[in-house]
Design an enzyme around this catalytic site. Sequence first.
Site, short mmCIF file in Angstrom:
data_model
loop_
_atom_site.label_atom_id
_atom_site.label_comp_id
_atom_site.label_asym_id
_atom_site.label_seq_id
_atom_site.Cartn_x
_atom_site.Cartn_y
_atom_site.Cartn_z
N ASP A 15 38.43 6.38 23.00
CA ASP A 15 37.99 6.27 24.29
C ASP A 15 37.07 4.76 24.54
OD1 ASP A 15 37.90 6.47 27.40
OD2 ASP A 15 38.07 8.73 26.68
N CYS A 37 46.58 9.62 26.58
CA CYS A 37 46.02 10.09 27.83
C CYS A 37 45.21 9.29 28.47
CB CYS A 37 45.38 11.46 27.48
SG CYS A 37 45.93 12.78 26.58
N TYR A 94 49.79 2.88 41.12
CA TYR A 94 49.67 4.15 39.96
C TYR A 94 51.23 4.68 39.78
CZ TYR A 94 48.56 8.94 38.33
OH TYR A 94 48.38 9.85 37.36
N SER A 152 37.50 12.79 27.80
CA SER A 152 37.36 13.57 29.08
C SER A 152 38.69 14.18 29.71
CB SER A 152 36.71 12.74 30.32
OG SER A 152 37.38 11.84 30.77
N ASP A 212 39.68 -0.03 23.79
CA ASP A 212 40.15 -0.19 25.24
C ASP A 212 41.63 -0.30 24.49
OD1 ASP A 212 41.24 -1.05 27.44
OD2 ASP A 212 39.41 -2.44 27.63
N VAL A 213 42.40 0.64 25.50
CA VAL A 213 43.91 0.73 25.22
C VAL A 213 44.52 -0.73 25.58
CG1 VAL A 213 44.04 3.44 25.16
CG2 VAL A 213 44.13 1.99 27.43
N LEU A 262 42.46 15.28 30.42
CA LEU A 262 43.56 15.88 29.69
C LEU A 262 43.32 15.48 28.01
CD1 LEU A 262 46.22 14.60 31.89
CD2 LEU A 262 45.13 16.82 32.09
#
Length: 252
Positions: A36, A83, A158, A15, A56-57, A17
């Site tokens: 993803d 991303c 963030y 989804s 899962d990154v 970017l």
Amino acid sequence: MKLQGSTAVVTGGASGLGAATTAALVDGGARVFAVDLPAALDKVARVDGAEYLAADVTDADQVHAAVATAAGSGVPLRIAVACAGIAPGARILGKQGVHDLALFAKVVDVNLVGTFHLLALAAEQIAATEPDADGQRGVIVSTASVAAYEGQVGQAAYAASKGGVVSLTLPAARDLAQHGIRVNTVAPGIVDTPMMGQIDEEFRERLAAGVPFPHRLARPEEYAKLVLAIIDHDYLNGETVRMDGALRMAPR
């Protein structure tokens, strides 16, 4: 670096970017593996020509497996674009008390550690490929945010995570130069992604009005276009490029 004859891996590819980047890379002639979470892949409108992998990154083993699959496609792995990210908001001291410490760690784990997982594990595979005539083997593009520079109220986690991505860019480029791998980062401003769909139209208009020019939110396709420009520009290395319409974020 040419897209045709190259394999690319994109995290967060289901989804926003990542989806726009996946589509742009496919259109440019690359073989693309979009990575993803399983739940995200269940809902994705798949791009014709792209292949989708669940990972899962934050899990290095899962990222390793996804990258190895891309590298074993028969077309050299040359491109990696990170991303995947999350952006929950919380004040350090809020009405509910101190910032959730586990939440802070999770944001850093997804946004910064997850980016490093892709960068390092993709670099390992890219470094094993044959270089082109200029000694270049590949390009890695990470995603930061203008919050790395002007984090707003409630963006401590963030902003810290994205600031880490910016700080990672130059040393990564220097580390990987001997392998013919360039490393760059894009720092978007306010992009009209699915996350923005949760806000009302009046607030969206106020956000757009705050952008000096153009007076609108950025589009995911514009991020993807910039990624392709970075891939194409062989002398661009170790750089973080803001894509924000000259926006400088206010405290809130």
